[in-house]
Write an enzyme that holds these catalytic residues in place. Sequence first.
Site, PDB file in Angstrom:
ATOM      1  N   CYS A   1     -44.658 -30.458 -67.441  1.00 25.05           N
ATOM      2  CA  CYS A   1     -43.718 -30.488 -66.330  1.00 25.05           C
ATOM      3  C   CYS A   1     -43.844 -29.187 -65.548  1.00 25.05           C
ATOM      4  O   CYS A   1     -44.549 -28.271 -65.958  1.00 25.05           O
ATOM      5  CB  CYS A   1     -42.286 -30.657 -66.821  1.00 25.05           C
ATOM      6  SG  CYS A   1     -41.765 -29.300 -67.851  1.00 25.05           S
TER       7      CYS A   1
ATOM      8  N   CYS B   1     -43.284 -25.907 -67.424  1.00 28.29           N
ATOM      9  CA  CYS B   1     -44.329 -25.309 -68.246  1.00 28.29           C
ATOM     10  C   CYS B   1     -45.111 -24.301 -67.431  1.00 28.29           C
ATOM     11  O   CYS B   1     -45.508 -23.238 -67.917  1.00 28.29           O
ATOM     12  CB  CYS B   1     -45.304 -26.386 -68.747  1.00 28.29           C
ATOM     13  SG  CYS B   1     -44.540 -27.689 -69.679  1.00 28.29           S
TER      14      CYS B   1
ATOM     15  N   ASP C   1     -54.929 -29.178 -28.577  1.00 35.90           N
ATOM     16  CA  ASP C   1     -55.984 -28.533 -27.835  1.00 35.90           C
ATOM     17  C   ASP C   1     -56.912 -29.678 -27.438  1.00 35.90           C
ATOM     18  O   ASP C   1     -57.065 -30.626 -28.189  1.00 35.90           O
ATOM     19  CB  ASP C   1     -56.690 -27.536 -28.743  1.00 35.90           C
ATOM     20  CG  ASP C   1     -57.998 -27.087 -28.159  1.00 35.90           C
ATOM     21  OD1 ASP C   1     -58.026 -26.852 -26.949  1.00 35.90           O
ATOM     22  OD2 ASP C   1     -58.980 -26.990 -28.909  1.00 35.90           O
TER      23      ASP C   1
ATOM     24  N   ASP D   1     -58.797 -26.513 -32.862  1.00 38.86           N
ATOM     25  CA  ASP D   1     -60.142 -26.611 -33.373  1.00 38.86           C
ATOM     26  C   ASP D   1     -60.842 -25.260 -33.329  1.00 38.86           C
ATOM     27  O   ASP D   1     -61.272 -24.718 -34.329  1.00 38.86           O
ATOM     28  CB  ASP D   1     -60.910 -27.640 -32.543  1.00 38.86           C
ATOM     29  CG  ASP D   1     -62.167 -28.078 -33.255  1.00 38.86           C
ATOM     30  OD1 ASP D   1     -62.455 -27.496 -34.301  1.00 38.86           O
ATOM     31  OD2 ASP D   1     -62.830 -28.988 -32.771  1.00 38.86           O
TER      32      ASP D   1
ATOM     33  N   ASP E   1     -57.986 -20.780 -30.927  1.00 40.05           N
ATOM     34  CA  ASP E   1     -56.690 -21.383 -31.189  1.00 40.05           C
ATOM     35  C   ASP E   1     -55.949 -20.672 -32.313  1.00 40.05           C
ATOM     36  O   ASP E   1     -54.808 -21.014 -32.613  1.00 40.05           O
ATOM     37  CB  ASP E   1     -56.840 -22.862 -31.580  1.00 40.05           C
ATOM     38  CG  ASP E   1     -57.304 -23.697 -30.411  1.00 40.05           C
ATOM     39  OD1 ASP E   1     -56.970 -23.329 -29.273  1.00 40.05           O
ATOM     40  OD2 ASP E   1     -57.997 -24.692 -30.635  1.00 40.05           O
TER      41      ASP E   1
END
Lengths: 845, 49
Positions: free
Chosen positions: A131, A134, A536, A734, A738
Site C-alpha cells: 500500500c 509501505c 501553439d 512544441d 514555448d
Amino acid sequence: MRAPMPSSTDLASPAATCPLPAAARTATPAVCYHCHQPVPAGSRWLDTHADGDRHYCCAGCQGMAALVAAAGLDAFYARSRTGGSPARPATDSAAARDAEALAIAARTAGAIVARADGSEEASLLIEGLHCGACVELIERWLARQPGIVDARLNMMTARMQVRWDPATTNLATVLQAVTSLGFRAQPYDRARREAGAQRSDRAALTRAAVAVLAMMQVMMFAVPAYISHDGVAPEYQALLARVSLVLTLPVVVYCAWPLFAGAVRDVRARRLGMDVPVTLGIAIAFAASVHATVTGRGALYYDSVTMFVALLLCARYLETRARRRAGDAIEAIAPALPGTADRLRADGSVACVAASTLAPGEHIRVAAGATIPVDGVVVAGRARVSEAVLTGESWPQPKGPGDAVLAGSLNGTSPLTVEVRRAGERTSLSALARLVDRAAAARPAAAAWASRVAAWFVAGQLAVALAATLWWWPRDAALAVRIGIAVLIVSCPCALALAWPAAIASAVGGLARRGSLVVRDHALDTLARVTTVAFDKTGTLTQGRIALRDVRTTRADIDAPRARAVAAALEAGSDHPLAAALRDAAPDAALQATNLAGVTGCGVEGDVDGRHYRLGKPGWALGACARPATATEVAALADLDDDATIVALADADGLCAAFALADTLRPSAHAMVVQLKAAGLRVVLLSGDREPAVAHVAHALGIDAWRGDCMPDAKCDAIRALQRGGDVVAMVGDGLNDGGALAQADAGIVFGRAAAATQWAADVVLLTPDPAAIAGLLASARRTRRVIRQNLGWALAYNAVAVPLAIAGALTPLVAAVGMSLSSVLVVANALRLLRTRATPAGSA
Amino acid sequence: MDILYLLIPLSLVLAVLIGAAFAWSVRNGQFDDLEGPAHRILADDDNVP
C-alpha cells in the site's frame, strides 16, 4: 525503535576478514576460483597472485573475478568459501552475506552509478509493497539511516532510487536496512521484477481464493444458528463450531498473513496504518470464538472473520493488479536500452562493451534489427530507423551519414556505424524515463495527505473502539466484546488509503497506454480544473510540414494534375522541403525531367516532354518567357492565400500554374477543438507565426481567440492575462521558445518530439502526434477527480452511518465485516474504472 | 441427524480438495494472463492458407 543493524564498517572493509591460507587454494586447483565449478584438465585461465595461483574454468569467470577485485571486494571470495567470515557476528551472517553478494553483483553489473557530487546511486526493486503506506515507511526508515542522501520509491513500479554517501555506507547496508523492515530488496533488474511480481500475484490470488472458499463453508455452518428458533442442539452446535474453527484457522494463519505482517511493520515503525485495526479486529474475534468453542459458552465470530478476510483480500488483490498494470503501461513506453554495444576499434575490429561506458566520439556498430544504444550521428551506412519510442512517429525514417539518431530507436534495415554523442544516463530516452520516474516517485501531494489523514482516522477508530468496549463492559461483558470488534472492523479508511492512490495510478496508467505520459505529480489535479486551453500553432495543430494547399492554372493547355506532375518531375532530385511537398502532391506521376539545373535561391529548371520549364520563385520562373507578365498571371498569383509560399511553374509561353504551399492542419485537430468547446473549455491560439497564417488556422478550426506574431514573452503575458481573469490555463506547445509559456501556464502539455529542455517544463508529454489525445487527457483528468470525490463522499457517508450504529450495539460483527469489506471493494472497483482505455468524448466530464 | 457426522467432515475434505486444485492451477500459471488468451483466439494463424 531501531532494529539491530550491523554496523556498516564490518560490511564495508574487506580487510576485516581473514583470507584463506594460500596453501589451501593452491593445493586444490580442481575448482574454479569464481564459480566453484570443476576446472577442466589443462585449463589455461590462471591468475598469479601474491597468495598463490587462481584457476578459472573459463574466461568469463576470470573476467568476473577481475571486476570484483577491481571493485576492492576480493574478500567476497574468502567469505563465500568459508560460509561466513569468523570476523563477523553470527546473528546477521546469512542476511548480510546475501545483501553483500547482491551488492557485489550490482557493482560488477554496473548497476551502481557514481554521481558528480561524489555520492553513489542505484536502482533497487522492492518486493512486498502492498500500500502507499509501505512506501512512506521505507522512505522514512532509510532517511533515518546514516549516509543515505536520498531514497525515492516508486509505488507503481516498485522501484527505488537510492543515493548514498560511499564514505559512510554502502549498498549492502542499504539492502539490509530495507530487509530489516520485512521487505525484500534487490538491485533492479526487469526480468527479476517480473518474476517477483508473478510470484506475489499468485500468492495473493491463492490467499484470496482460500479465504473465499473457507468463507462459503463457514457461512453454511453458521446459518443453522441464525435461522433456528430454539437454537441448535448442543451436540451439533459443538460439531459445527469445531469444524468452523478448522476452516477458519488457515484463513487467519495463512490468508490473513499479509495483514498481520503489515500491522507488525506499522507498529515497529510507530505509525498507524489501516492494517492495525483490521488485524486487531480479526485477532480479538478469532480469540473470542476459540474461547467460546472450547468452553461451549459465548458467541462465535468465525463467519465474520472469514468473510472479512476474504473480501478485504479481494479488494487488495484488485488494487495490486491495477497498480501493476499501470506500472507495466509506463514501462512499456520506455523500454530498456541495450546494455551492451559493439565498439569499433581503430583497427576495425569490434569489441562488446557496456553501453554506459561509451565516451563521446567513439564509433559503434549497430546491426540491422538492433536497438540503437546511444544518441549519436551516423558516420557510415544508410538505413530506415524507427523512432516510435521517442516521437510516436511509427514510420521508419531514412538515415544516412550526418543524420542524428536517438537511443531507443530501432535500426530496421541495414547496419550503421554511429559516432557516440551521448551514452548511458545522458541519452534523450533516459531523460524521458527519468521524467516519468520523477513524477511517479513524487507521490501526489493529495495521496500523501490521504495517508496522513488515514493514520489519524485509524487512531480515532482505535480510541472509539476502546471507549465503546469500556463503556459497555460493566453492563454486559459479552456485548462489550462484540461491540468492540464491530467498531474495529466496521469503519473503513479504504477510500483514503487504498482507493485514492489506486485512482491516480489507474488514471496515469490508462493515459500512458494511450501515449500520454503524466510527468509531474500534480498534473492530473490541475488538468481537471483547466478552463482555457492555449495552443501553439506550429506542429501542434498543424503537421509542422509543408504540403501543397492550392493550385491555380491560367492556360487551357495545362490542367492542375498535369501541372503537379510536371512540377514533381522537375523536383525529383531536390531535397528542399518545398520540393518534397510538390513530389508528395503527385505521387504516381511518371514524367521524367531532363537537363535539370538548380538555381540557388530561385528554383529549378529542366525539360519535360520536350518543353523547357522553370519552377520556383514567381519573378524568376516568369523569366522563362520573354514578354512581361499579363494581368491574368499576376491575378492568379495574387489570388492565392497570402500566408502560403507561392511557387510558379512557367515555360516560354508564360505562367503555367501557381502552387500555394503551406503547413497543413492535422486531421483530428478540428474534432478536438469541437470536443474541447463542448466540454465548456475556452480555446486560444497563441503563435509566433505571421498574423494571416494564424488567422487562417483559427478560422479553419473555429477558434475565436487568436494572436499572431507572438514573441515568447508575449505568449507568457497573454497567459498571465488569462490567469488574472480567473482562468486556469493549459498550454499545449512544441518548440523550445514555448518553454516560458509552458512554465507560466498552470499545466504544460508538450509532444514527445519536443526538445528535452522543453519537456522538463512540461507536466504531460504526449507521445502520439495526434491532438485528439489532448481532449482525452483533459477528460481523463476530470474523470479521475470525479472518482476520487465519489469515493471520499461514499467513505464519509458510510462511516457516519456505520460507526454510530456499531457503538450503539446495533451491528453484529458479521454485518460490520460485510459492510466494511463491501465498502473497500466498492471504492477500489470505482477507482479501477479509470484504467479502462476507452475513447470518451471530452464532453462527458 | 447423525448423518451430519459424516457429511460435515466430507464437506471439509471437499473444500480441501477444491482449494488444492485451485492452488495447483494458480501455480501452473492458469491465472497469470486473463486477457491474452481471449485475444489470441482471434489472431489468425499465418501458416494456414
